[in-house]
Design a protein around this motif. Structure first.
Motif, PDB file in Angstrom:
ATOM      1  N   VAL A   1     -25.773  41.177  59.393  1.00 32.84           N
ATOM      2  CA  VAL A   1     -25.083  40.327  58.417  1.00 32.84           C
ATOM      3  C   VAL A   1     -25.980  39.138  58.060  1.00 32.84           C
ATOM      4  CG1 VAL A   1     -23.030  38.920  57.976  1.00 32.84           C
ATOM      5  CG2 VAL A   1     -22.822  41.071  59.249  1.00 32.84           C
ATOM      6  N   ALA A   2     -26.652  38.563  59.056  1.00 32.59           N
ATOM      7  CA  ALA A   2     -27.596  37.462  58.800  1.00 32.59           C
ATOM      8  C   ALA A   2     -28.744  37.933  57.916  1.00 32.59           C
ATOM      9  CB  ALA A   2     -28.118  36.907  60.121  1.00 32.59           C
ATOM     10  N   ALA A   3     -29.222  39.151  58.142  1.00 28.47           N
ATOM     11  CA  ALA A   3     -30.296  39.703  57.311  1.00 28.47           C
ATOM     12  C   ALA A   3     -29.830  39.844  55.866  1.00 28.47           C
ATOM     13  CB  ALA A   3     -30.762  41.049  57.863  1.00 28.47           C
ATOM     14  N   THR A   4     -28.586  40.223  55.673  1.00 32.25           N
ATOM     15  CA  THR A   4     -28.036  40.318  54.320  1.00 32.25           C
ATOM     16  C   THR A   4     -28.026  38.953  53.658  1.00 32.25           C
ATOM     17  OG1 THR A   4     -26.668  42.191  54.991  1.00 32.25           O
ATOM     18  CG2 THR A   4     -26.032  41.046  52.959  1.00 32.25           C
ATOM     19  N   ALA A   5     -27.646  37.934  54.405  1.00 29.47           N
ATOM     20  CA  ALA A   5     -27.648  36.574  53.855  1.00 29.47           C
ATOM     21  C   ALA A   5     -29.055  36.167  53.435  1.00 29.47           C
ATOM     22  CB  ALA A   5     -27.086  35.594  54.883  1.00 29.47           C
ATOM     23  N   ILE A   6     -30.035  36.442  54.269  1.00 25.64           N
ATOM     24  CA  ILE A   6     -31.429  36.116  53.938  1.00 25.64           C
ATOM     25  C   ILE A   6     -31.862  36.893  52.698  1.00 25.64           C
ATOM     26  CG2 ILE A   6     -33.826  36.389  54.727  1.00 25.64           C
ATOM     27  CD1 ILE A   6     -32.676  35.794  57.595  1.00 25.64           C
ATOM     28  N   ALA A   7     -31.456  38.153  52.617  1.00 30.64           N
ATOM     29  CA  ALA A   7     -31.837  38.979  51.470  1.00 30.64           C
ATOM     30  C   ALA A   7     -31.293  38.409  50.164  1.00 30.64           C
ATOM     31  CB  ALA A   7     -31.339  40.417  51.672  1.00 30.64           C
ATOM     32  N   VAL A   8     -30.005  38.096  50.124  1.00 29.53           N
ATOM     33  CA  VAL A   8     -29.409  37.684  48.846  1.00 29.53           C
ATOM     34  C   VAL A   8     -29.728  36.244  48.485  1.00 29.53           C
ATOM     35  CG1 VAL A   8     -27.598  39.434  48.950  1.00 29.53           C
ATOM     36  CG2 VAL A   8     -27.119  37.135  49.828  1.00 29.53           C
ATOM     37  N   TRP A   9     -29.639  35.331  49.440  1.00 27.93           N
ATOM     38  CA  TRP A   9     -29.911  33.919  49.134  1.00 27.93           C
ATOM     39  C   TRP A   9     -31.407  33.692  48.934  1.00 27.93           C
ATOM     40  CZ3 TRP A   9     -25.797  31.709  47.434  1.00 27.93           C
ATOM     41  CH2 TRP A   9     -24.542  32.076  47.929  1.00 27.93           C
ATOM     42  N   GLY A  10     -32.242  34.361  49.735  1.00 23.38           N
ATOM     43  CA  GLY A  10     -33.688  34.265  49.534  1.00 23.38           C
ATOM     44  C   GLY A  10     -34.107  34.849  48.205  1.00 23.38           C
ATOM     45  N   GLY A  11     -33.476  35.970  47.827  1.00 24.51           N
ATOM     46  CA  GLY A  11     -33.770  36.584  46.538  1.00 24.51           C
ATOM     47  C   GLY A  11     -33.377  35.698  45.375  1.00 24.51           C
ATOM     48  N   ALA A  12     -32.203  35.091  45.462  1.00 25.80           N
ATOM     49  CA  ALA A  12     -31.757  34.196  44.384  1.00 25.80           C
ATOM     50  C   ALA A  12     -32.683  32.983  44.273  1.00 25.80           C
ATOM     51  CB  ALA A  12     -30.317  33.757  44.615  1.00 25.80           C
ATOM     52  N   ALA A  13     -33.007  32.366  45.409  1.00 26.00           N
ATOM     53  CA  ALA A  13     -33.896  31.202  45.391  1.00 26.00           C
ATOM     54  C   ALA A  13     -35.294  31.595  44.902  1.00 26.00           C
ATOM     55  CB  ALA A  13     -33.962  30.569  46.781  1.00 26.00           C
ATOM     56  N   GLY A  14     -35.764  32.768  45.324  1.00 25.10           N
ATOM     57  CA  GLY A  14     -37.067  33.237  44.871  1.00 25.10           C
ATOM     58  C   GLY A  14     -37.101  33.452  43.369  1.00 25.10           C
ATOM     59  N   CYS A  15     -36.016  33.969  42.809  1.00 24.10           N
ATOM     60  CA  CYS A  15     -35.960  34.175  41.359  1.00 24.10           C
ATOM     61  C   CYS A  15     -35.906  32.842  40.609  1.00 24.10           C
ATOM     62  CB  CYS A  15     -34.762  35.050  40.996  1.00 24.10           C
ATOM     63  SG  CYS A  15     -34.994  36.766  41.499  1.00 24.10           S
ATOM     64  N   ILE A  16     -35.240  31.854  41.188  1.00 24.34           N
ATOM     65  CA  ILE A  16     -35.277  30.515  40.593  1.00 24.34           C
ATOM     66  C   ILE A  16     -36.719  30.013  40.585  1.00 24.34           C
ATOM     67  CG2 ILE A  16     -34.601  28.095  40.951  1.00 24.34           C
ATOM     68  CD1 ILE A  16     -31.860  29.234  41.958  1.00 24.34           C
ATOM     69  N   GLY A  17     -37.436  30.265  41.675  1.00 22.37           N
ATOM     70  CA  GLY A  17     -38.850  29.895  41.725  1.00 22.37           C
ATOM     71  C   GLY A  17     -39.674  30.604  40.662  1.00 22.37           C
ATOM     72  N   LEU A  18     -39.384  31.887  40.419  1.00 22.95           N
ATOM     73  CA  LEU A  18     -40.095  32.598  39.343  1.00 22.95           C
ATOM     74  C   LEU A  18     -39.832  31.943  37.993  1.00 22.95           C
ATOM     75  CD1 LEU A  18     -39.546  36.382  40.232  1.00 22.95           C
ATOM     76  CD2 LEU A  18     -41.663  35.053  40.476  1.00 22.95           C
ATOM     77  N   ILE A  19     -38.571  31.603  37.752  1.00 24.55           N
ATOM     78  CA  ILE A  19     -38.207  30.968  36.478  1.00 24.55           C
ATOM     79  C   ILE A  19     -38.919  29.623  36.331  1.00 24.55           C
ATOM     80  CG2 ILE A  19     -36.287  29.913  35.198  1.00 24.55           C
ATOM     81  CD1 ILE A  19     -34.530  32.226  36.445  1.00 24.55           C
ATOM     82  N   LEU A  20     -39.005  28.875  37.436  1.00 28.42           N
ATOM     83  CA  LEU A  20     -39.667  27.569  37.423  1.00 28.42           C
ATOM     84  C   LEU A  20     -41.180  27.671  37.530  1.00 28.42           C
ATOM     85  CD1 LEU A  20     -37.226  25.603  39.765  1.00 28.42           C
ATOM     86  CD2 LEU A  20     -37.333  25.547  37.249  1.00 28.42           C
ATOM     87  N   ARG A  21     -41.684  28.911  37.706  1.00 26.41           N
ATOM     88  CA  ARG A  21     -43.116  29.201  37.801  1.00 26.41           C
ATOM     89  C   ARG A  21     -43.746  28.557  39.031  1.00 26.41           C
ATOM     90  NH1 ARG A  21     -45.892  28.798  31.983  1.00 26.41           N
ATOM     91  NH2 ARG A  21     -47.479  29.935  33.140  1.00 26.41           N
ATOM     92  N   LYS A  22     -43.087  28.723  40.182  1.00 27.69           N
ATOM     93  CA  LYS A  22     -43.546  28.140  41.439  1.00 27.69           C
ATOM     94  C   LYS A  22     -44.073  29.227  42.370  1.00 27.69           C
ATOM     95  CE  LYS A  22     -42.390  24.023  40.269  1.00 27.69           C
ATOM     96  NZ  LYS A  22     -43.437  23.062  39.959  1.00 27.69           N
TER      97      LYS A  22
END
Length: 138
Positions: A56-77
């Protein structure tokens, strides 16, 4: 920083929306009541009850990390790559718990959906690495 292609921002936004759906699904999952679980079919109950806390913790890392990572892509970081790699690792760990250790046949739909999740997570890691190599991220 070099110019990114026209498809980059729409793909990054779609990836963020995909990951936000994953966040919503995760939140829906962790707030299930005993009555909600009792209303599931036998296979769903078995899958739900067989999950260890680390999965369940791995799922949290997957979804929240993915969302934050995509925000980083949008911000070009550049840091988006690390978050998307953590997200992929979370998907893999989650899948180990789901498909290998649960002892439950999750069914075709779950297998197809998790396969799609894995392919998209891999694609986002490839996109982030390509973005760094092409100097689209700072």
């Amino acid at each position: 920083m070099s110019a990114r292609p026209k498809w980059y921002l729409p793909v990054s936004i779609l990836a963020l929306l995909w990951n936000l759906m994953g966040c919503a699904a995760y939140l829906s999952d962790v707030i299930l009541t005993a009555e909600d679980i009792a209303a599931m079919d036998a296979t769903q109950q078995a899958l739900y009850n067989s999950r260890p806390a680390w999965a369940v913790a791995a799922t949290a890392i997957a979804v929240w990390g993915g969302a934050a990572g995509c925000i980083g892509l949008i911000l070009r970081k550049r840091w988006s790559a690390v978050l998307l790699e953590l997200s992929l690792a979370g998907v893999i760990v989650q899948d180990i718990g789901l498909f290998i250790l649960s002892g439950v046949n999750p069914g075709t739909f779950v297998m197809v959906m998790q396969g799609l999740v894995l392919v998209i997570a891999i694609g986002l890691v490839v996109l982030s690495r390509k973005s760094i190599a092409n100097h689209w991220l700072s």
